[in-house]
Design a protein around this motif. Structure first.
Motif, PDB file in Angstrom:
ATOM      1  N   LEU A  34      57.468 105.980  -2.001  1.00 12.58           N
ATOM      2  CA  LEU A  34      56.592 106.326  -0.884  1.00 12.58           C
ATOM      3  C   LEU A  34      57.358 107.173   0.126  1.00 12.58           C
ATOM      4  O   LEU A  34      58.581 107.092   0.230  1.00 12.58           O
ATOM      5  CB  LEU A  34      56.092 105.062  -0.171  1.00 12.58           C
ATOM      6  N   TYR A  36      57.156 107.992   4.345  1.00  9.31           N
ATOM      7  CA  TYR A  36      56.595 107.643   5.641  1.00  9.31           C
ATOM      8  C   TYR A  36      57.065 108.680   6.654  1.00  9.31           C
ATOM      9  O   TYR A  36      58.147 109.252   6.534  1.00  9.31           O
ATOM     10  CB  TYR A  36      57.088 106.271   6.104  1.00  9.31           C
ATOM     11  N   LYS A  38      57.606 109.204  10.907  1.00  6.88           N
ATOM     12  CA  LYS A  38      57.714 108.432  12.144  1.00  6.88           C
ATOM     13  C   LYS A  38      57.984 109.341  13.336  1.00  6.88           C
ATOM     14  O   LYS A  38      58.971 110.076  13.365  1.00  6.88           O
ATOM     15  CB  LYS A  38      58.838 107.388  12.020  1.00  6.88           C
ATOM     16  N   PRO A  44      56.230 103.789  11.842  1.00 11.38           N
ATOM     17  CA  PRO A  44      56.049 104.720  10.721  1.00 11.38           C
ATOM     18  C   PRO A  44      54.619 104.680  10.197  1.00 11.38           C
ATOM     19  O   PRO A  44      53.961 103.635  10.230  1.00 11.38           O
ATOM     20  CB  PRO A  44      57.022 104.183   9.664  1.00 11.38           C
ATOM     21  N   PHE A  89      60.979 108.973   6.215  1.00  5.17           N
ATOM     22  CA  PHE A  89      61.673 107.957   5.430  1.00  5.17           C
ATOM     23  C   PHE A  89      61.101 107.936   4.019  1.00  5.17           C
ATOM     24  O   PHE A  89      59.873 107.922   3.843  1.00  5.17           O
ATOM     25  CB  PHE A  89      61.468 106.563   6.037  1.00  5.17           C
ATOM     26  N   SER A  93      60.091 100.746  -4.456  1.00  9.13           N
ATOM     27  CA  SER A  93      59.886  99.332  -4.803  1.00  9.13           C
ATOM     28  C   SER A  93      59.716  99.212  -6.312  1.00  9.13           C
ATOM     29  O   SER A  93      59.606 100.210  -7.029  1.00  9.13           O
ATOM     30  CB  SER A  93      58.665  98.762  -4.092  1.00  9.13           C
ATOM     31  N   LYS A 107      60.019  94.459  -3.063  1.00 11.16           N
ATOM     32  CA  LYS A 107      59.645  94.878  -1.727  1.00 11.16           C
ATOM     33  C   LYS A 107      60.211  96.271  -1.474  1.00 11.16           C
ATOM     34  O   LYS A 107      61.049  96.770  -2.211  1.00 11.16           O
ATOM     35  CB  LYS A 107      60.157  93.899  -0.684  1.00 11.16           C
ATOM     36  N   LEU A 108      59.707  96.887  -0.442  1.00  7.48           N
ATOM     37  CA  LEU A 108      60.113  98.252  -0.143  1.00  7.48           C
ATOM     38  C   LEU A 108      61.562  98.296   0.344  1.00  7.48           C
ATOM     39  O   LEU A 108      61.959  97.517   1.196  1.00  7.48           O
ATOM     40  CB  LEU A 108      59.212  98.843   0.941  1.00  7.48           C
ATOM     41  N   PHE A 110      63.994 101.056   2.110  1.00  2.00           N
ATOM     42  CA  PHE A 110      63.892 102.330   2.813  1.00  2.00           C
ATOM     43  C   PHE A 110      65.210 103.084   2.818  1.00  2.00           C
ATOM     44  O   PHE A 110      66.289 102.484   2.815  1.00  2.00           O
ATOM     45  CB  PHE A 110      63.471 102.094   4.268  1.00  2.00           C
ATOM     46  N   GLY A 111      65.095 104.399   2.855  1.00  3.63           N
ATOM     47  CA  GLY A 111      66.248 105.250   3.077  1.00  3.63           C
ATOM     48  C   GLY A 111      66.567 105.333   4.557  1.00  3.63           C
ATOM     49  O   GLY A 111      65.894 104.722   5.395  1.00  3.63           O
ATOM     50  N   THR A 112      67.581 106.117   4.884  1.00  2.06           N
ATOM     51  CA  THR A 112      68.059 106.194   6.264  1.00  2.06           C
ATOM     52  C   THR A 112      67.289 107.191   7.114  1.00  2.06           C
ATOM     53  O   THR A 112      67.449 107.228   8.318  1.00  2.06           O
ATOM     54  CB  THR A 112      69.546 106.546   6.304  1.00  2.06           C
ATOM     55  N   GLY A 113      66.461 108.008   6.484  1.00  2.20           N
ATOM     56  CA  GLY A 113      65.620 108.930   7.245  1.00  2.20           C
ATOM     57  C   GLY A 113      66.216 110.315   7.386  1.00  2.20           C
ATOM     58  O   GLY A 113      67.436 110.500   7.400  1.00  2.20           O
TER      59      GLY A 113
ATOM     60  N   TYR B  35      61.293  94.477  10.535  1.00  6.94           N
ATOM     61  CA  TYR B  35      62.389  95.413  10.300  1.00  6.94           C
ATOM     62  C   TYR B  35      63.062  95.715  11.636  1.00  6.94           C
ATOM     63  O   TYR B  35      62.470  95.581  12.699  1.00  6.94           O
ATOM     64  CB  TYR B  35      61.866  96.757   9.762  1.00  6.94           C
ATOM     65  N   GLY B  40      70.911 106.236  11.866  1.00  6.33           N
ATOM     66  CA  GLY B  40      71.798 106.359  10.717  1.00  6.33           C
ATOM     67  C   GLY B  40      71.690 105.232   9.705  1.00  6.33           C
ATOM     68  O   GLY B  40      72.293 105.301   8.633  1.00  6.33           O
ATOM     69  N   LEU B  41      70.919 104.205  10.036  1.00  5.74           N
ATOM     70  CA  LEU B  41      70.796 103.054   9.129  1.00  5.74           C
ATOM     71  C   LEU B  41      69.382 102.887   8.585  1.00  5.74           C
ATOM     72  O   LEU B  41      69.153 102.037   7.720  1.00  5.74           O
ATOM     73  CB  LEU B  41      71.223 101.766   9.844  1.00  5.74           C
ATOM     74  N   GLY B  42      68.449 103.646   9.071  1.00 10.55           N
ATOM     75  CA  GLY B  42      67.085 103.567   8.571  1.00 10.55           C
ATOM     76  C   GLY B  42      66.400 102.279   8.973  1.00 10.55           C
ATOM     77  O   GLY B  42      66.707 101.679  10.007  1.00 10.55           O
ATOM     78  N   LEU B  43      65.470 101.844   8.129  1.00  7.20           N
ATOM     79  CA  LEU B  43      64.733 100.601   8.363  1.00  7.20           C
ATOM     80  C   LEU B  43      65.351  99.505   7.510  1.00  7.20           C
ATOM     81  O   LEU B  43      65.417  99.630   6.287  1.00  7.20           O
ATOM     82  CB  LEU B  43      63.261 100.774   7.972  1.00  7.20           C
ATOM     83  N   PRO B  97      53.880  93.184  -1.391  1.00  5.73           N
ATOM     84  CA  PRO B  97      55.161  93.560  -0.770  1.00  5.73           C
ATOM     85  C   PRO B  97      55.712  94.904  -1.200  1.00  5.73           C
ATOM     86  O   PRO B  97      56.496  95.498  -0.488  1.00  5.73           O
ATOM     87  CB  PRO B  97      56.099  92.414  -1.190  1.00  5.73           C
ATOM     88  N   GLY B  98      55.292  95.402  -2.353  1.00  2.00           N
ATOM     89  CA  GLY B  98      55.878  96.642  -2.841  1.00  2.00           C
ATOM     90  C   GLY B  98      55.052  97.876  -2.584  1.00  2.00           C
ATOM     91  O   GLY B  98      55.403  98.960  -3.058  1.00  2.00           O
ATOM     92  N   PHE B 103      52.395  99.677   9.914  1.00  2.69           N
ATOM     93  CA  PHE B 103      53.386  99.296  10.911  1.00  2.69           C
ATOM     94  C   PHE B 103      52.775  99.197  12.303  1.00  2.69           C
ATOM     95  O   PHE B 103      51.843  99.931  12.650  1.00  2.69           O
ATOM     96  CB  PHE B 103      54.513 100.334  10.954  1.00  2.69           C
TER      97      PHE B 103
END
Lengths: 120, 112
Positions: A34, A36, A38, A44, A89, A93, A107-108, A110-113, B35, B40-43, B97-98, B103
């Protein structure tokens, strides 16, 4: 151990041109991906998704490409608009309807964006 | 129009205080998530809940606890706030969940 990586923290693009945001993952069990978007001071919002059975999914100006062998996906925005400026982002999953709670991929992740700036 | 709401947009607390962050969703979703977002660390997932009174630790549960007494409400509790818990906290809910989550607007927490 970052399972989903966005190696470019930022990207700057001219209005009207193509924006390409990249994402790599390491876990071969990921089956659903996916993107997202933000804006600052907002949560997001879901943009577009792709299942591993496909290699491309398109929604208006947004297209997501998936290369499973390379464990790589990308988001293309054409044409880019100033309102697209935001943090993007990617997330992965094990699948949209897994219910085996406790698993590593249910579960999802996420990357760092990547911060996209579209210049007028 | 689906909605996830969070009790506060901005919060300032002192070190050692107990902090409650509340989240409410109106979509009848079974799954809810907390979350935190840091540069730099994302979610990063703190906790999630897949049913009333059920909870599961995420990637960074230390220093946090959660409560889900009703389906629509999921609370995050900082038992004794510390400065390294200064962050943007985001609540989300989803059908499973996936899949894509909805949000809330986030709570910017500052711990002094």
């Amino acid at each position: 151990d970052q399972q989903v990586k966005q190696n470019s923290p930022s990207l700057s693009v001219q209005e009207g041109r193509i924006s390409i945001l990249n994402c790599d993952y390491t876990n071969s069990m990921f089956d659903y991906f996916l993107w997202y978007k933000k804006y600052p001071a907002e949560g997001p919002t879901f943009l577009i998704s792709i299942s591993s059975i496909k290699d491309k999914n398109e929604d208006g100006r947004f297209t997501v490409f998936l290369n499973k062998s390379a464990k790589h996906l990308s988001l293309h925005i054409v044409p880019s608009q100033p309102g697209d400026s935001a943090v993007y982002f990617c997330a992965a999953s094990g699948g949209p309807f897994l219910k085996n709670y406790g698993g590593a991929t249910n579960k999802l992740i996420f990357g760092t964006g990547t911060l996209l700036a579209v210049q007028p | 129009d689906v909605k996830v709401t969070q009790s506060s947009r901005y919060l300032v607390k002192r070190t050692g205080e107990k902090v409650f962050l509340e989240c409410v969703q109106d979509m009848d979703h079974e799954n809810m998530f907390w979350y935190r977002q840091d540069p730099g660390l994302g979610l990063r997932l703190i906790y999630f809940s897949y049913d009333v009174k059920m909870k599961e630790k995420g990637d960074i549960p230390e220093g946090y606890s959660v409560s889900r007494e009703k389906k629509e409400r999921f609370s995050l509790i900082l038992e004794s706030a510390s400065t390294n818990q200064t962050s943007m906290y985001l609540c989300a809910s989803s059908i499973s969940p996936g899949t894509s989550s909805y949000f809330g607007p986030g709570t910017r927490l500052t711990v002094l």
